[in-house]
Motif scaffolding. Structure first.
Motif, PDB file in Angstrom:
ATOM      1  N   THR A  50       0.828  -1.205   0.000  1.00  0.00           N
ATOM      2  CA  THR A  50       0.000   0.000   0.000  1.00  0.00           C
ATOM      3  C   THR A  50       0.866   1.260   0.000  1.00  0.00           C
ATOM      4  OG1 THR A  50      -1.755  -1.180   1.163  1.00  0.00           O
ATOM      5  CG2 THR A  50      -1.840   1.217   1.230  1.00  0.00           C
ATOM      6  N   VAL A  51       1.888   1.280   0.847  1.00  0.00           N
ATOM      7  CA  VAL A  51       2.793   2.437   0.907  1.00  0.00           C
ATOM      8  C   VAL A  51       3.572   2.573  -0.394  1.00  0.00           C
ATOM      9  CG1 VAL A  51       4.829   3.373   2.075  1.00  0.00           C
ATOM     10  CG2 VAL A  51       2.952   2.420   3.420  1.00  0.00           C
ATOM     11  N   ALA A  52       4.036   1.442  -0.938  1.00  0.00           N
ATOM     12  CA  ALA A  52       4.809   1.476  -2.181  1.00  0.00           C
ATOM     13  C   ALA A  52       3.961   1.980  -3.349  1.00  0.00           C
ATOM     14  CB  ALA A  52       5.377   0.095  -2.487  1.00  0.00           C
ATOM     15  N   LEU A  53       2.686   1.602  -3.398  1.00  0.00           N
ATOM     16  CA  LEU A  53       1.806   2.104  -4.459  1.00  0.00           C
ATOM     17  C   LEU A  53       1.661   3.621  -4.361  1.00  0.00           C
ATOM     18  CD1 LEU A  53      -0.982  -0.641  -4.525  1.00  0.00           C
ATOM     19  CD2 LEU A  53       0.690  -0.151  -6.337  1.00  0.00           C
ATOM     20  N   GLY A  54       1.485   4.118  -3.143  1.00  0.00           N
ATOM     21  CA  GLY A  54       1.381   5.568  -2.948  1.00  0.00           C
ATOM     22  C   GLY A  54       2.662   6.286  -3.329  1.00  0.00           C
ATOM     23  N   SER A  55       3.785   5.718  -2.963  1.00  0.00           N
ATOM     24  CA  SER A  55       5.073   6.311  -3.297  1.00  0.00           C
ATOM     25  C   SER A  55       5.303   6.312  -4.811  1.00  0.00           C
ATOM     26  CB  SER A  55       6.185   5.530  -2.595  1.00  0.00           C
ATOM     27  OG  SER A  55       7.440   6.041  -2.941  1.00  0.00           O
ATOM     28  N   LEU A  69       4.054   5.154 -18.459  1.00  0.00           N
ATOM     29  CA  LEU A  69       4.088   3.705 -18.675  1.00  0.00           C
ATOM     30  C   LEU A  69       4.971   3.017 -17.633  1.00  0.00           C
ATOM     31  CD1 LEU A  69       3.023   1.394 -20.321  1.00  0.00           C
ATOM     32  CD2 LEU A  69       4.932   1.701 -21.905  1.00  0.00           C
ATOM     33  N   GLU A  70       6.078   3.647 -17.255  1.00  0.00           N
ATOM     34  CA  GLU A  70       6.934   3.085 -16.205  1.00  0.00           C
ATOM     35  C   GLU A  70       6.158   2.984 -14.886  1.00  0.00           C
ATOM     36  OE1 GLU A  70      11.476   4.431 -17.154  1.00  0.00           O
ATOM     37  OE2 GLU A  70      10.074   6.018 -16.571  1.00  0.00           O
ATOM     38  N   GLY A  71       5.404   4.010 -14.577  1.00  0.00           N
ATOM     39  CA  GLY A  71       4.604   3.999 -13.353  1.00  0.00           C
ATOM     40  C   GLY A  71       3.549   2.904 -13.378  1.00  0.00           C
ATOM     41  N   LEU A  72       2.879   2.738 -14.517  1.00  0.00           N
ATOM     42  CA  LEU A  72       1.856   1.699 -14.632  1.00  0.00           C
ATOM     43  C   LEU A  72       2.473   0.307 -14.508  1.00  0.00           C
ATOM     44  CD1 LEU A  72      -0.372   3.214 -17.468  1.00  0.00           C
ATOM     45  CD2 LEU A  72      -0.832   3.171 -15.001  1.00  0.00           C
ATOM     46  N   VAL A  73       3.657   0.129 -15.086  1.00  0.00           N
ATOM     47  CA  VAL A  73       4.350  -1.159 -14.952  1.00  0.00           C
ATOM     48  C   VAL A  73       4.754  -1.377 -13.491  1.00  0.00           C
ATOM     49  CG1 VAL A  73       6.451  -2.430 -15.582  1.00  0.00           C
ATOM     50  CG2 VAL A  73       5.103  -1.287 -17.348  1.00  0.00           C
ATOM     51  N   ALA A  74       5.194  -0.331 -12.824  1.00  0.00           N
ATOM     52  CA  ALA A  74       5.546  -0.447 -11.403  1.00  0.00           C
ATOM     53  C   ALA A  74       4.318  -0.827 -10.576  1.00  0.00           C
ATOM     54  CB  ALA A  74       6.153   0.865 -10.894  1.00  0.00           C
ATOM     55  N   PHE A  75       3.172  -0.185 -10.838  1.00  0.00           N
ATOM     56  CA  PHE A  75       1.931  -0.551 -10.141  1.00  0.00           C
ATOM     57  C   PHE A  75       1.619  -2.030 -10.351  1.00  0.00           C
ATOM     58  CE2 PHE A  75       0.082   3.971 -10.956  1.00  0.00           C
ATOM     59  CZ  PHE A  75       0.706   4.463  -9.830  1.00  0.00           C
ATOM     60  N   THR A  77       3.566  -4.457 -11.250  1.00  0.00           N
ATOM     61  CA  THR A  77       4.569  -5.318 -10.617  1.00  0.00           C
ATOM     62  C   THR A  77       4.296  -5.472  -9.128  1.00  0.00           C
ATOM     63  OG1 THR A  77       6.223  -4.659 -12.252  1.00  0.00           O
ATOM     64  CG2 THR A  77       7.044  -5.606 -10.177  1.00  0.00           C
ATOM     65  N   LEU A  78       4.058  -4.354  -8.446  1.00  0.00           N
ATOM     66  CA  LEU A  78       3.776  -4.409  -7.007  1.00  0.00           C
ATOM     67  C   LEU A  78       2.516  -5.235  -6.721  1.00  0.00           C
ATOM     68  CD1 LEU A  78       4.561  -0.712  -6.058  1.00  0.00           C
ATOM     69  CD2 LEU A  78       5.803  -2.743  -5.256  1.00  0.00           C
ATOM     70  N   ILE A  79       1.488  -5.006  -7.504  1.00  0.00           N
ATOM     71  CA  ILE A  79       0.224  -5.723  -7.289  1.00  0.00           C
ATOM     72  C   ILE A  79       0.392  -7.211  -7.576  1.00  0.00           C
ATOM     73  CG2 ILE A  79      -2.126  -5.978  -8.180  1.00  0.00           C
ATOM     74  CD1 ILE A  79      -2.161  -2.865  -8.425  1.00  0.00           C
ATOM     75  N   LEU A  80       1.105  -7.551  -8.636  1.00  0.00           N
ATOM     76  CA  LEU A  80       1.327  -8.963  -8.960  1.00  0.00           C
ATOM     77  C   LEU A  80       2.176  -9.647  -7.885  1.00  0.00           C
ATOM     78  CD1 LEU A  80       1.812  -8.791 -12.830  1.00  0.00           C
ATOM     79  CD2 LEU A  80      -0.118  -9.782 -11.570  1.00  0.00           C
ATOM     80  N   LEU A  81       3.180  -8.948  -7.379  1.00  0.00           N
ATOM     81  CA  LEU A  81       3.980  -9.522  -6.292  1.00  0.00           C
ATOM     82  C   LEU A  81       3.127  -9.749  -5.045  1.00  0.00           C
ATOM     83  CD1 LEU A  81       7.332  -7.545  -6.652  1.00  0.00           C
ATOM     84  CD2 LEU A  81       6.976 -10.005  -7.021  1.00  0.00           C
ATOM     85  N   GLN A  82       2.276  -8.791  -4.733  1.00  0.00           N
ATOM     86  CA  GLN A  82       1.397  -8.937  -3.570  1.00  0.00           C
ATOM     87  C   GLN A  82       0.437 -10.096  -3.778  1.00  0.00           C
ATOM     88  OE1 GLN A  82      -2.027  -8.324  -2.922  1.00  0.00           O
ATOM     89  NE2 GLN A  82      -1.941  -8.112  -0.729  1.00  0.00           N
TER      90      GLN A  82
END
Length: 185
Positions: A50-55, A69-75, A77-82
């Motif tokens: 949750t904190v990483a998504l906000g950051s 696009l980098e931000g969307l890929v980061a989102f 990635t974080l969600i898939l890892l979770q």
């Protein structure tokens, strides 16, 4: 102080507005697709996501060096890892024990468990405050205070005399068993 400390050129402001709106829509869409579990704060790794998504959202909004696009890929990635961590946790008790703490009993039937308070680094004052916020006027009215896996404190009212029922304390480490304690059914 730089002259642009309070003002920014119009193209920069437009970039923040457009990229911010698109990043927000993208994040909401990803969260809707992945379900409610993605943003729960049931344990430490949920909070980290949750904190990483906000950051990440903040970085996409404020840094010109981070493309949308980098931000969307980061989102993603974080969600898939979770999702992978929760999927593995549900299916593997061994994996779950690696990533998840167990709840800890701090007060039982009005008695403060001093060793548990020290082990979990919780003060007596914090116990009294959470008991007050739950409506208890005396600690003897409290059935249990539990430090949950997400760091929150739960207060259970003192139950009537034990009967055959399923206690919510069955998975709490160090919870007393037997006639005075939780029964596993």
């Amino acid at each position: 102080m730089p002259s642009n400390a309070f003002l920014a050129p119009l193209p920069d402001l437009l970039r923040v507005a457009v990229v911010g709106a698109l990043a927000y829509v993208g994040l909401v869409a990803l969260l809707r697709v992945t379900g409610k579990r993605t943003l729960t704060k049931l344990n430490a790794f949920d909070l980290v996501v949750t904190v990483a998504l906000g950051s990440t959202l903040a970085s996409v909004l404020t840094s010109e060096s981070v493309a949308l696009l980098e931000g969307l890929v980061a989102f993603a990635t974080l969600i898939l890892l979770q999702m992978a961590v929760t999927w593995l946790s549900v299916r593997s008790p061994r994996f779950q024990s690696l990533v998840k703490a167990t709840p800890a009993l701090l007060v039982y039937r009005g008695a403060v468990l001093e060793d548990a308070l020290r082990a979990e680094r919780v003060s007596r004052e914090e116990i009294l405050a959470v008991a007050r916020s739950s409506g208890a006027t005396d600690l003897s009215e409290v059935g249990a205070v539990i430090l949950e896996t997400d760091g929150s404190l739960s207060v259970l009212s003192k139950p009537p005399e034990p009967q055959a029922r399923t206690s919510t304390l069955t998975t709490v480490s160090d919870a007393p068993r037997g006639p005075a304690g939780p029964q596993r059914t």
